[in-house]
Design a protein around this motif. Structure first.
Motif, PDB file in Angstrom:
ATOM      1  N   GLY A  34      -2.227  -2.720  10.898  1.00 58.10           N
ATOM      2  CA  GLY A  34      -1.601  -4.001  10.536  1.00 58.10           C
ATOM      3  C   GLY A  34      -2.091  -4.269   8.969  1.00 58.10           C
ATOM      4  O   GLY A  34      -1.276  -4.779   8.245  1.00 58.10           O
ATOM      5  N   ALA A  35      -3.228  -3.647   8.365  1.00 57.45           N
ATOM      6  CA  ALA A  35      -3.775  -3.779   7.297  1.00 57.45           C
ATOM      7  C   ALA A  35      -2.804  -3.086   6.440  1.00 57.45           C
ATOM      8  O   ALA A  35      -2.798  -3.340   5.081  1.00 57.45           O
ATOM      9  N   MET A  36      -2.020  -1.909   6.874  1.00 56.05           N
ATOM     10  CA  MET A  36      -1.238  -1.398   5.744  1.00 56.05           C
ATOM     11  C   MET A  36       0.121  -2.086   5.605  1.00 56.05           C
ATOM     12  O   MET A  36       0.451  -2.126   4.240  1.00 56.05           O
ATOM     13  N   TYR A  37       0.542  -3.024   6.813  1.00 54.69           N
ATOM     14  CA  TYR A  37       1.674  -3.690   6.183  1.00 54.69           C
ATOM     15  C   TYR A  37       1.353  -4.843   5.390  1.00 54.69           C
ATOM     16  O   TYR A  37       1.957  -5.417   4.427  1.00 54.69           O
ATOM     17  N   ARG A  38       0.034  -5.283   5.916  1.00 54.58           N
ATOM     18  CA  ARG A  38      -0.583  -6.314   4.946  1.00 54.58           C
ATOM     19  C   ARG A  38      -0.592  -5.921   3.255  1.00 54.58           C
ATOM     20  O   ARG A  38      -0.463  -6.576   2.554  1.00 54.58           O
ATOM     21  N   ALA A  39      -1.062  -4.734   3.266  1.00 59.70           N
ATOM     22  CA  ALA A  39      -1.197  -4.232   1.632  1.00 59.70           C
ATOM     23  C   ALA A  39       0.174  -4.367   0.881  1.00 59.70           C
ATOM     24  O   ALA A  39       0.137  -4.651  -0.012  1.00 59.70           O
ATOM     25  N   VAL A  40       1.307  -4.026   1.774  1.00 58.64           N
ATOM     26  CA  VAL A  40       2.753  -4.104   1.109  1.00 58.64           C
ATOM     27  C   VAL A  40       2.988  -5.612   0.663  1.00 58.64           C
ATOM     28  O   VAL A  40       3.402  -5.877  -0.513  1.00 58.64           O
ATOM     29  N   ALA A  41       2.652  -6.482   1.552  1.00 58.90           N
ATOM     30  CA  ALA A  41       3.091  -7.835   1.485  1.00 58.90           C
ATOM     31  C   ALA A  41       2.079  -8.324   0.468  1.00 58.90           C
ATOM     32  O   ALA A  41       2.323  -9.156  -0.637  1.00 58.90           O
ATOM     33  N   TRP A  42       0.688  -7.794   0.191  1.00 60.01           N
ATOM     34  CA  TRP A  42      -0.144  -8.232  -0.869  1.00 60.01           C
ATOM     35  C   TRP A  42       0.552  -7.962  -2.117  1.00 60.01           C
ATOM     36  O   TRP A  42       0.526  -8.556  -3.231  1.00 60.01           O
ATOM     37  N   LYS A  43       0.974  -6.604  -2.172  1.00 61.13           N
ATOM     38  CA  LYS A  43       1.542  -6.185  -3.696  1.00 61.13           C
ATOM     39  C   LYS A  43       2.794  -6.912  -3.876  1.00 61.13           C
ATOM     40  O   LYS A  43       2.827  -7.339  -5.237  1.00 61.13           O
ATOM     41  N   VAL A  65      -0.305   3.462  -0.266  1.00 60.48           N
ATOM     42  CA  VAL A  65      -1.236   2.538   0.666  1.00 60.48           C
ATOM     43  C   VAL A  65      -2.260   3.450   1.450  1.00 60.48           C
ATOM     44  O   VAL A  65      -1.920   4.592   1.760  1.00 60.48           O
ATOM     45  N   ARG A  66      -3.382   3.144   1.352  1.00 58.28           N
ATOM     46  CA  ARG A  66      -4.406   4.257   1.812  1.00 58.28           C
ATOM     47  C   ARG A  66      -5.449   3.563   2.442  1.00 58.28           C
ATOM     48  O   ARG A  66      -5.965   2.602   1.936  1.00 58.28           O
ATOM     49  N   LEU A  67      -5.867   4.352   3.501  1.00 52.84           N
ATOM     50  CA  LEU A  67      -7.280   3.610   4.135  1.00 52.84           C
ATOM     51  C   LEU A  67      -8.224   4.641   3.867  1.00 52.84           C
ATOM     52  O   LEU A  67      -8.226   5.818   3.851  1.00 52.84           O
TER      53      LEU A  67
END
Ligand code: DC
Length: 217
Positions: A34-43, A65-67
Motif C-alpha cells: 500500500g505504501a508503494m501506491y501511496r508514494a505514487v499518490a504523494w508524488k 519507488v523504493r522500500l
C-alpha cells in the motif's frame, strides 16, 4: 526454508501492524505494498498537476519507488525523497484508490513486489497479494474486522499523528475505499478460497500475531 506470507484485507484491518510484528518474529522482510501506491499518490500531489489518469500514469512511469530497509525499520522513498511519513496524510489517502486502479501503475508496482519477494523470507501485505502478486505464497491470510472497529483504529492512528477527524467521516472514507478497492476492474480486493479468514474484531494485537505465527508454522 524461508517462506512467503501474503496478508490481504480491507483498509484499517490491522494488516501493517500484524505483518510488521510477524516479520520481526520470523526474521523476514516486511513489504507494505500500500505504501508503494501511496508514494505514487504523494508524488502526484507534490508535482501539483491535475490528477487525471494520464498524468498519474506519466508520473508513475518516471518515479523510482523504493522500500529501504534500515536496520529493523522500513523507509519509503519516492526518487530521493523519504516519504515514509508524508504518505499517511488525509490528502494522499483520498487520492490513493484512484492511483491504485490504473493498470500501468499496478503493473509497475507488482513487478517490483515480485522481485522483492523472489528469494522468500517476506511478509507482504496489500489487497491483491494472494490473488495476483504471489499466487504461490506459502501462507495466505485474509485479515478483516468490522467497519466500526476499523474506523476506530484509523481514528486512533490519525490522532497520534495530530489529525483530529470525526470518526463518522473516517468510517465513510473507509467504506468508500473498500468499495473502490473491491469493485475495480484490475486485481480487486478479494479473498482467495484458500486464504485463512481472520476476523480481528475485538481481538488484541498479540492474539492476532499468535494466530498468524501458528499459520506460518
Ligand atoms: O493499505 P493502504 O491503506 O496503505 O493502501 C493504500 C491503497 O492502495 C488502498 O486504497 C488500496 C491500494 N492497494 C492496492 O490496490 N493493492 C495493494 N496490494 C495494496 C494497496
Amino acid at each position: 526454508m524461508k517462506k512467503t506470507v501474503a496478508i490481504d484485507g480491507p483498509a484499517g484491518a490491522g494488516k501493517s501492524t500484524i505483518a510488521k510484528l510477524v516479520a520481526e518474529k520470523l526474521g523476514y522482510i516486511y513489504i507494505d505494498t500500500g505504501a508503494m501506491y501511496r508514494a505514487v499518490a504523494w508524488k502526484v500531489l507534490d508535482v501539483g498537476v491535475e490528477p487525471t489518469d494520464g498524468n498519474i500514469v506519466g508520473i508513475a512511469e518516471k518515479l523510482d519507488v523504493r522500500l529501504r530497509f534500515i536496520g529493523d525499520a522500513v523507509r519509503v522513498f519516492a526518487d530521493d525523497t523519504d516519504v515514509t511519513d508524508s504518505i499517511r496524510t488525509p490528502q494522499v489517502t483520498a487520492l490513493v484508490s484512484k492511483v491504485a486502479q490504473l493498470g500501468p501503475v499496478r503493473a509497475k508496482m507488482v513487478e517490483l513486489q515480485r522481485k522483492m519477494a523472489a528469494d522468500g523470507g517476506v511478509v507482504m501485505d496489500g489487497r491483491d497479494i494472494a490473488s495476483n502478486v504471489l499466487p504461490n505464497a506459502d501462507v495466505k491470510i485474509f485479515l478483516t474486522a468490522s467497519i466500526g472497529e476499523r474506523a476506530l483504529r484509523r481514528w486512533k492512528e490519525m490522532k497520534a499523528k495530530g489529525y483530529d477527524e470525526p470518526i463518522e467521516k473516517l468510517e465513510a472514507e473507509i467504506a468508500a475505499r473498500d468499495k473502490a478497492d473491491s469493485e475495480r476492474e484490475i486485481s480487486p480486493l478479494v479473498r482467495v478460497p484458500e486464504a485463512v479468514l481472520l476476523d480481528t474484531t475485538g481481538m488484541p494485537i498479540e492474539r492476532v500475531v499468535e494466530k498468524v505465527m501458528e499459520l506460518c508454522g
